[in-house]
Design an enzyme around this catalytic site. Structure first.
Site, PDB file in Angstrom:
ATOM      1  N   ILE A 196      74.418   8.754 -70.481  1.00 34.86           N
ATOM      2  CA  ILE A 196      74.240   7.731 -69.446  1.00 34.86           C
ATOM      3  C   ILE A 196      74.744   8.227 -68.097  1.00 34.86           C
ATOM      4  O   ILE A 196      74.087   8.049 -67.067  1.00 34.86           O
ATOM      5  CB  ILE A 196      74.949   6.426 -69.854  1.00 34.86           C
ATOM      6  CG1 ILE A 196      74.288   5.849 -71.114  1.00 34.86           C
ATOM      7  CG2 ILE A 196      74.910   5.398 -68.724  1.00 34.86           C
ATOM      8  CD1 ILE A 196      75.044   4.685 -71.726  1.00 34.86           C
ATOM      9  N   HIS A 226      47.349  27.185 -76.132  1.00 39.66           N
ATOM     10  CA  HIS A 226      47.733  27.922 -74.919  1.00 39.66           C
ATOM     11  C   HIS A 226      46.867  27.438 -73.754  1.00 39.66           C
ATOM     12  O   HIS A 226      45.650  27.305 -73.893  1.00 39.66           O
ATOM     13  CB  HIS A 226      47.513  29.414 -75.130  1.00 39.66           C
ATOM     14  CG  HIS A 226      47.728  30.227 -73.893  1.00 39.66           C
ATOM     15  ND1 HIS A 226      48.989  30.529 -73.408  1.00 39.66           N
ATOM     16  CD2 HIS A 226      46.838  30.784 -73.013  1.00 39.66           C
ATOM     17  CE1 HIS A 226      48.862  31.249 -72.309  1.00 39.66           C
ATOM     18  NE2 HIS A 226      47.562  31.418 -72.039  1.00 39.66           N
ATOM     19  N   GLY A 286      73.104 -17.339 -80.954  1.00 35.83           N
ATOM     20  CA  GLY A 286      73.144 -17.592 -82.388  1.00 35.83           C
ATOM     21  C   GLY A 286      74.526 -17.319 -82.959  1.00 35.83           C
ATOM     22  O   GLY A 286      75.155 -16.304 -82.630  1.00 35.83           O
TER      23      GLY A 286
END
Length: 465
Positions: free
Chosen positions: A183, A443, A115
């Site tokens: 990363i 718990h 686009g």
């Protein structure tokens, strides 16, 4: 020419979520994607595939290292890396198919192709054929790509980005990772678990430098146990390839030149906004530093009917931040008054133990001169953590010294990525550390560490240490 209320360029988490919300609000919506599958970087070559490999490698690591402790005796496990990568791709395919289903379900028109702007209301889409559409409003959600260093050009074979690291044909014998950020640590840990000798080279003096120093210290200690070798305060000056060997040249803090050799080098120094090919000028727009588009507080560009979200604008490059912005724009277009608190967008590192945080770090509070209290609790003191064998890490809560309002919430440990949501909710409602401490936590759970850290921050009264 087809006309739409909203056209969205890019189908990553920001784009496709914006499309869904626009459609839910009654707008005729189009989404444009240049690749063959929807989902953008996150679903195709980012968040989802990396988590699939992280989980697979962690399963192998546990089978190799900790099953015996649980009384599970097996023959020595072997890595079928081809199957591991195939499973990763299956997860990606299912997830991308899910996005396509959501587009169909919400009657969103999908255009496949590149686009670009013809003018401020018209978009040309170049796919198998070229078509043009017109839109009253446009959202730019084209994401980002790995940043390439001028002296470390990707050859996509041995000098690689995260994209190639997710689809290698073999487990490296040796891998150099340039960059000790999210990363680099995630993918470095994947290959270390699978048997690679991983060396991390980082310009700054610590790992994950945007996180609280306590988390940086803990993750470094943990990954060293996994076998990663860290070289901090090293400035890389050259990355070259000699056959199947990559040579990385750097200078240390003493300004001495050092070299590292490996069969693969992963360059993980961040990402840059992807706006190439949009022809922004035709719409009266331009891209600035690192390709980013400037927007106002309403995420509008210089043209008020054209919005930009996600990695192409300022702020953290995170999928969930892009999603929030996509919803924000959609609801703004519908006349609503949405809200995003950018200070409360959590950050996560999906190593194991996981790292997650929201709000201010201790370093930031000190620099700002804010008086604060700090409380922390180690997972090692937690019954649930001992039961599962996940005893590394801690929860750390920072609160205002006068009001006790929670200012920072930091976790390294099991399921930290899920636990951080408790901090986000607490801080969205401006809760105090005591509010968290007085809330019952089941718990035995990992979440009890949050309650204990809040008790420690409130009045140094953690119960189990």
């Amino acid at each position: 020419m087809d006309k739409f209320d909203v056209a969205i360029i890019g189908s990553g988490p920001g784009g496709y979520v914006a499309a869904i919300r626009c459609a839910q609000l009654g707008m005729k919506t189009a989404i444009i994607e240049k690749y063959a599958t929807l989902g953008g970087t996150c679903l195709n070559v980012g968040c989802i595939p990396s988590k699939a490999l992280l989980d697979s490698s962690e399963h192998f690591h546990n089978a190799e290292k900790s099953f015996a402790d649980h009384g599970i005796e097996i023959n020595s496990p072997k890595v079928n890396f081809e199957q591991m990568v195939a499973r990763k791709q299956s997860v990606v395919d299912q997830t991308c198919d899910g996005v396509k289903f959501l587009m169909d379900k919400n009657k969103i028109t999908v255009f496949q192709g590149m686009g670009s702007f013809v003018d401020e209301h018209t978009i040309a889409i170049k796919g198998e054929e070229e078509t043009k559409i017109e839109a009253k409003n446009i959202i730019i959600a084209t994401g980002s790509k790995p940043t390439e260093l001028p002296f470390a050009k990707f050859d996509k074979e041995r000098i690689i980005s995260s994209t190639e690291a997710l689809k290698l044909k073999e487990v490296p014998k040796k891998m150099i990772v340039i960059g000790a950020g999210i990363i680099g640590l995630e993918l470095g840990s994947v290959y270390a678990r699978l048997g690679a000798e991983v060396t991390v080279v980082e310009y700054l003096d610590r790992a994950i430098p945007t996180f609280d120093g306590a988390l940086s210290k803990e993750i470094t200690k943990s990954l060293k146990k996994l076998g990663l070798k860290f070289n901090f305060s090293h400035k890389v000056s050259d990355v070259s390839r000699k056959g199947d060997t990559v040579v990385v040249t750097a200078s240390n803090k003493k300004d001495e030149e050092v070299t590292f050799e490996a069969d693969y080098c992963l360059v993980a120094v961040g990402r840059s906004a992807y706006t190439a090919g949009l022809n922004l000028e035709a719409a009266g727009l331009s891209a600035g530093e690192r390709g980013k588009i400037e927007v106002n507080d309403h995420l509008q560009t210089a043209k008020s009917h054209i919005y930009a979200i996600g990695d192409v604008i300022k702020g953290a490059m995170l999928a969930h931040k892009a999603e929030e912005e996509g919803v924000f724009v959609a609801e703004s277009l519908a006349g609503q008054k949405p809200h995003i608190n950018y200070d409360l967008i959590p950050g996560v590192v999906y190593t194991w133990p996981e790292v997650a945080a929201v709000g201010k770090t201790e370093e930031q509070l000190k620099e700002a001169g804010v008086s604060y209290k700090s409380g922390s609790f180690p997972f090692r003191a937690l019954g649930r953590a001992r039961a599962s064998g996940d005893v590394e890490g801690l929860v750390k809560i920072l609160s205002d010294k006068e009001t006790d309002e929670v200012l920072g919430f930091h976790v390294i440990g099991p399921r930290a990525a899920d636990l951080v949501a408790e901090g986000v909710i607490a801080m969205e409602f401006r809760a105090s550390a005591e509010d968290i401490a007085r809330s019952s936590h089941a718990h035995p759970t990992f979440a009890e560490a949050v309650k204990e850290a809040a008790l420690a921050a409130t009045d140094n009264r953690a119960l189990h240490v």
